[in-house]
Design an enzyme around this catalytic site. Structure first.
Site, PDB file in Angstrom:
ATOM      1  N   CYS A   1       0.836  -1.200   0.000  1.00  0.00           N
ATOM      2  CA  CYS A   1       0.000   0.000   0.000  1.00  0.00           C
ATOM      3  C   CYS A   1       0.872   1.253   0.000  1.00  0.00           C
ATOM      4  O   CYS A   1       0.618   2.208  -0.738  1.00  0.00           O
ATOM      5  CB  CYS A   1      -0.922  -0.007   1.217  1.00  0.00           C
ATOM      6  SG  CYS A   1      -1.897   1.505   1.407  1.00  0.00           S
TER       7      CYS A   1
ATOM      8  N   CYS B   1      -4.547  -2.514   7.071  1.00  0.00           N
ATOM      9  CA  CYS B   1      -5.164  -1.190   6.943  1.00  0.00           C
ATOM     10  C   CYS B   1      -6.534  -1.224   6.275  1.00  0.00           C
ATOM     11  O   CYS B   1      -7.484  -0.611   6.770  1.00  0.00           O
ATOM     12  CB  CYS B   1      -4.224  -0.244   6.205  1.00  0.00           C
ATOM     13  SG  CYS B   1      -3.775  -0.766   4.533  1.00  0.00           S
TER      14      CYS B   1
END
Length: 454
Positions: free
Chosen positions: A116, A283
């Site tokens: 990410c 996340c």
């Protein structure tokens, strides 16, 4: 050697008048950390814009994406800064979620947060922000970016080791992003040029130093997020700021050591999210049950559990639902009087091998897909000087690398000073150079490479 974080360096080199003309786009997630980061940037006089990155959506009622977006908008309004919503869901699925499922299907334990950061926050977000007029991007990570003078590491015995050299190529490769006609440049061979004339003098000074910036651990050892940033390319770091790198998250731990704490700042200015709890785990799964999410793409396939002497002692629900070191969710029909943990997996035979906790410690580590941020001969020299440490999980122990061998497949076989617990294939091994750099009572932990455990 005088080491400063890139954020502190920028503050020292600019006046408040100059900062009004420096545009900083900060990733605003709706959490406390990025919100305090935005507050600090504005307080220090920069022209700040918040960007909420929409990366994931789900019909699961526990998904917090909508709430996080609403919180980010609320914070921007409170701080009186503009905010935009940027949609990266398509790119995020391709770069992060597809990788996540693919690795679990292979029986590995991936780390999507690392992808990410390297593929979304500090590639798509960074590039699009620069195209739209940002001079820098910022996030609420607890990490630092340090400039190493002349591209050299100087250890305590004054031996200097060359760690980088400027790129000569001016090659640019273009990639289109989604349907919004934004051009994304691959910066591995490009010196970023800022188009705003009023900042050229500042940027020209920093461009010359582009290849000498390195990610380092944040001051808060309990919150340090440098591990998750290990795959971010060094040659874009001169466009990234971490305002929280020298802060502590926890009020008690931070202030007893003489540091400001993020929570105290949030409470003192009455941020709308000051009481919001920290997000934990992966996340994009904020609020969503991990095992349930895995089962949306991966099916259960019952198999047998074996001990380390190859005796069948139980059953499991499917190899992909277990990781090395796990001690639950499998059925043991022959109890031996001690807790049992997953030691290894045989994906082809659909077998799970379990043993006691002692069986999980190993002092040998094999990694592939190695990316060093310094020349290999320099890495080898630093290993010999006992300056290289490896970390195999976020907030994990720093373990001395005492030797390494490289085979013809570009795989590294590391020997460690002490055994590490629960080494899981698919996780990232991150190399740190640790030194005092001539300072008293403090060490800097600088990332100089990473690879994937196999």
């Amino acid at each position: 050697m005088n080491l400063q974080s890139s954020y502190q360096e920028l503050l020292d080199k600019t006046s408040k008048k100059e900062r009004k003309n420096i545009n900083i786009y900060i990733g605003l997630s709706g959490g406390v950390d990025s919100s305090v980061g935005a507050y600090l940037l504005k307080k220090d006089g920069f022209n700040v814009k918040g960007i909420y990155m929409h990366c994931f959506s789900s019909d699961d009622p526990k998904c917090r994406a909508n709430q996080n977006r609403a919180d980010a908008i609320k914070v921007a309004s409170f701080l009186k800064i503009p905010i935009e919503i940027w949609d990266f869901e398509k790119e995020y699925k391709k770069s992060v979620i597809d990788y996540f499922f693919s690795e679990y299907k292979k029986g590995n334990t991936p780390n999507p947060d690392i992808l990410c950061n390297s593929e979304i926050k500090f590639k798509l977000f960074l590039n699009q922000a620069l195209e739209k007029g940002a001079d820098y991007v910022a996030t609420g990570h607890y990490a630092k970016i340090l400039y190493l003078e002349n591209g050299k590491l100087q250890n305590t015995n004054s031996k200097q080791i060359l760690i980088s050299k400027p790129h000569d190529s001016k090659e640019i490769r273009n990639t289109s992003i989604s349907n919004n006609n934004i051009v994304c440049y691959e910066y591995s061979k490009l010196k970023i040029k800022n188009l705003k004339s009023h900042n050229n003098s500042i940027n020209d000074k920093l461009e010359e130093r582009q290849n000498h910036y390195y990610i380092a651990s944040g001051e808060d050892m309990w919150k340090d997020q440098s591990y998750f940033l290990s795959k971010v390319q060094n040659d874009v770091l001169n466009k990234i700021l971490f305002p929280l790198g020298e802060l502590y998250k926890n009020k008690i731990k931070g202030e007893t050591l003489g540091y400001k704490s993020t929570r105290k700042i949030a409470n003192s200015i009455r941020l709308p999210v000051c009481k919001k709890p920290d997000s934990t785990g992966i996340c994009f799964l904020d609020g969503i049950d991990f095992q349930q999410f895995l089962r949306t793409k991966l099916s259960e396939k019952e198999g047998n559990v074996y001990n380390l002497t190859n005796q069948k002692i139980g059953t499991h629900k499917g190899i992909c639902f277990y990781t090395i070191g796990q001690r639950h969710d499998f059925v043991i029909k022959k109890y031996i009087g001690k807790p049992l943990y997953v030691i290894r997996k045989d994906i082809k035979k659909n077998r799970l091998y379990v043993g006691t906790k002692e069986n999980l410690y190993k002092n040998k580590l094999s990694i592939n897909s190695v990316q060093l941020k310094i020349p290999e001969n320099s890495f080898n020299s630093l290993v010999g000087d006992k300056k290289i440490f490896v970390r195999i999980r976020n907030l994990g122990d720093f373990c001395h690398v005492i030797s390494f061998k490289k085979n013809k497949n570009n795989e590294f076989i590391l020997r460690l000073e002490k055994p590490l617990f629960s080494i899981a294939p698919g996780q990232f091994a991150v190399f740190y150079y640790i030194d005092t750099f001539g300072k008293k009572n403090t060490e800097e932990k600088i990332i100089i490479g990473s690879g994937v455990i196999f």
